[in-house]
Design an enzyme around this catalytic site. Structure first.
Site, PDB file in Angstrom:
ATOM      1  N   LYS A  18      47.808  43.735  35.766  1.00 13.20           N
ATOM      2  CA  LYS A  18      47.380  42.536  36.500  1.00 13.20           C
ATOM      3  C   LYS A  18      46.755  41.511  35.538  1.00 13.20           C
ATOM      4  CE  LYS A  18      44.592  44.554  39.524  1.00 13.20           C
ATOM      5  NZ  LYS A  18      44.643  46.003  39.264  1.00 13.20           N
ATOM      6  N   ARG A  93      40.698  44.778  47.883  1.00 11.23           N
ATOM      7  CA  ARG A  93      41.163  46.109  47.507  1.00 11.23           C
ATOM      8  C   ARG A  93      41.430  46.945  48.753  1.00 11.23           C
ATOM      9  NH1 ARG A  93      40.010  45.689  41.894  1.00 11.23           N
ATOM     10  NH2 ARG A  93      40.256  47.504  40.704  1.00 11.23           N
ATOM     11  N   ARG A 127      43.677  53.197  26.380  1.00 11.53           N
ATOM     12  CA  ARG A 127      43.079  51.859  26.249  1.00 11.53           C
ATOM     13  C   ARG A 127      41.709  51.929  25.561  1.00 11.53           C
ATOM     14  NH1 ARG A 127      42.703  47.944  31.431  1.00 11.53           N
ATOM     15  NH2 ARG A 127      41.323  49.535  32.306  1.00 11.53           N
ATOM     16  N   ARG A 160      36.600  52.447  28.262  1.00 10.66           N
ATOM     17  CA  ARG A 160      35.855  52.041  29.461  1.00 10.66           C
ATOM     18  C   ARG A 160      35.458  53.293  30.236  1.00 10.66           C
ATOM     19  NH1 ARG A 160      38.923  47.192  32.665  1.00 10.66           N
ATOM     20  NH2 ARG A 160      38.626  48.662  34.355  1.00 10.66           N
ATOM     21  N   ARG A 171      40.839  56.502  40.818  1.00 17.02           N
ATOM     22  CA  ARG A 171      41.198  55.097  41.086  1.00 17.02           C
ATOM     23  C   ARG A 171      42.623  54.991  41.622  1.00 17.02           C
ATOM     24  NH1 ARG A 171      40.177  52.679  35.420  1.00 17.02           N
ATOM     25  NH2 ARG A 171      40.589  50.630  36.285  1.00 17.02           N
TER      26      ARG A 171
HETATM   27  P1  AMP Z   1      39.361  46.286  37.600  1.00 15.61           P
HETATM   28  O1  AMP Z   1      38.882  45.570  36.387  1.00 15.61           O
HETATM   29  O2  AMP Z   1      40.030  45.405  38.590  1.00 15.61           O
HETATM   30  O3  AMP Z   1      40.186  47.503  37.253  1.00 15.61           O
HETATM   31  O4  AMP Z   1      38.055  46.846  38.362  1.00 15.61           O
HETATM   32  C1  AMP Z   1      37.197  47.761  37.714  1.00 15.61           C
HETATM   33  C2  AMP Z   1      36.270  48.407  38.723  1.00 15.61           C
HETATM   34  O5  AMP Z   1      35.472  47.398  39.369  1.00 15.61           O
HETATM   35  C3  AMP Z   1      36.967  49.138  39.859  1.00 15.61           C
HETATM   36  O6  AMP Z   1      37.352  50.454  39.505  1.00 15.61           O
HETATM   37  C4  AMP Z   1      35.845  49.136  40.921  1.00 15.61           C
HETATM   38  O7  AMP Z   1      34.846  50.080  40.591  1.00 15.61           O
HETATM   39  C5  AMP Z   1      35.239  47.752  40.741  1.00 15.61           C
HETATM   40  N1  AMP Z   1      35.904  46.757  41.588  1.00 15.61           N
HETATM   41  C6  AMP Z   1      36.707  45.733  41.179  1.00 15.61           C
HETATM   42  N2  AMP Z   1      37.137  45.014  42.227  1.00 15.61           N
HETATM   43  C7  AMP Z   1      36.592  45.590  43.327  1.00 15.61           C
HETATM   44  C8  AMP Z   1      36.680  45.324  44.723  1.00 15.61           C
HETATM   45  N3  AMP Z   1      37.434  44.328  45.212  1.00 15.61           N
HETATM   46  N4  AMP Z   1      35.993  46.126  45.567  1.00 15.61           N
HETATM   47  C9  AMP Z   1      35.227  47.128  45.107  1.00 15.61           C
HETATM   48  N5  AMP Z   1      35.121  47.452  43.811  1.00 15.61           N
HETATM   49  C10 AMP Z   1      35.800  46.691  42.915  1.00 15.61           C
END
Ligand code: AMP
Length: 234
Positions: A18, A93, A127, A160, A171
């Site tokens: 993404k 999400r 990563r 990370r 996830r």
């Molecule tokens: P990402 O960078 O999009 O992979 O998000 C990393 C982490 O941030 C996710 O695994 C969640 O813990 C949290 N996160 C990101 N977006 C959301 C969301 N819309 N709702 C809840 N948690 C989120």
């Protein structure tokens, strides 16, 4: 009066590309990109109260509760009201977040990524990131010049906390349970929804680019036609 913004979402599994695809859309179409994950990580880096609360959820690969994330995202989207087009990444999400978003914004376009699970496990497991800049490497496909060290600053790279095998599995499970119904929701409510399947962003992007160009062009023509009609007093 400013024209109504064009509002796009990019949906896809963690590690599905993404971020990479969003960067290209920003470059080619001038989208203002907003990532919920980046916003949460910024809160953590800033040591804010919200960041403190969100930290452990993120480290475990769990979703941050809606009462923390929804206001943060909707608040930041409100500041984009003068942008001609924006692209939201990582939100919604799940359905409750989609309902909260729908109450404030009419989404024009949904870009959905369908990436095989084996590809994701390999991408995320390898990563390594430079926390301060967000620069991202992969131990096999995009290694830094010196192992474990950021090319530009010489600072250490980290895995990370949500890229550990356990967190990745959690996830992905979450994604399959919660996010898939979103695609149906937007399709049923008449949004332009397009799924892009594949393993490589370089292959997916040209197809995505063509679709976005088509949708934006169609919308521009419609807006132009509306403008002409109102100018003629029809
Ligand atoms: P990402 O960078 O999009 O992979 O998000 C990393 C982490 O941030 C996710 O695994 C969640 O813990 C949290 N996160 C990101 N977006 C959301 C969301 N819309 N709702 C809840 N948690 C989120």
């Amino acid at each position: 009066m400013a024209a109504k913004a064009f509002k796009a979402l990019i949906l896809g599994p963690p590690g599905g590309g993404k971020g990479t695809l969003s960067k290209r859309l920003v470059r080619d179409f001038g989208f203002k990109h907003f990532s919920a994950g980046d916003a949460l990580r910024a809160e953590i880096s800033a040591g804010s109260a919200l960041g403190q609360k969100a930290k452990d959820y993120i480290a475990q690969g769990a979703l941050v509760p809606d009462e923390l994330v929804t206001d943060l995202v909707l608040g930041q989207l409100a500041t984009l009201r003068n942008e001609p087009r924006w692209l939201l990444d990582g939100f919604p999400r799940h359905m409750a977040q989609a309902v909260a978003l729908d109450a404030k914004h009419e989404v024009d376009l949904v870009l959905d990524l369908d990436i095989p699970e084996a590809e994701i496990l390999s991408r995320l497991g390898g990563r390594r990131v430079h926390v301060a800049s967000g620069r991202s490497y992969h131990v096999e496909w995009n290694p830094p010049k010196k192992e474990g060290i950021d090319d530009e600053t010489g600072e250490p790279l980290v895995t990370r906390p949500d890229d550990t095998a356990e967190a990745i599995t959690r996830r992905l499970q979450q994604y399959h349970d919660l996010a898939k119904p979103l695609v149906d929701h937007y399709a049923k409510s008449g949004r332009d929804v397009q799924t892009f399947a594949g393993t490589e962003s370089d292959v997916i992007y040209p197809v995505m680019k063509e679709h976005v160009a088509k949708v934006l062009h169609v919308r521009d023509i419609a807006a132009l036609a509306r403008g002409m009609v109102s100018e003629l007093g029809c």
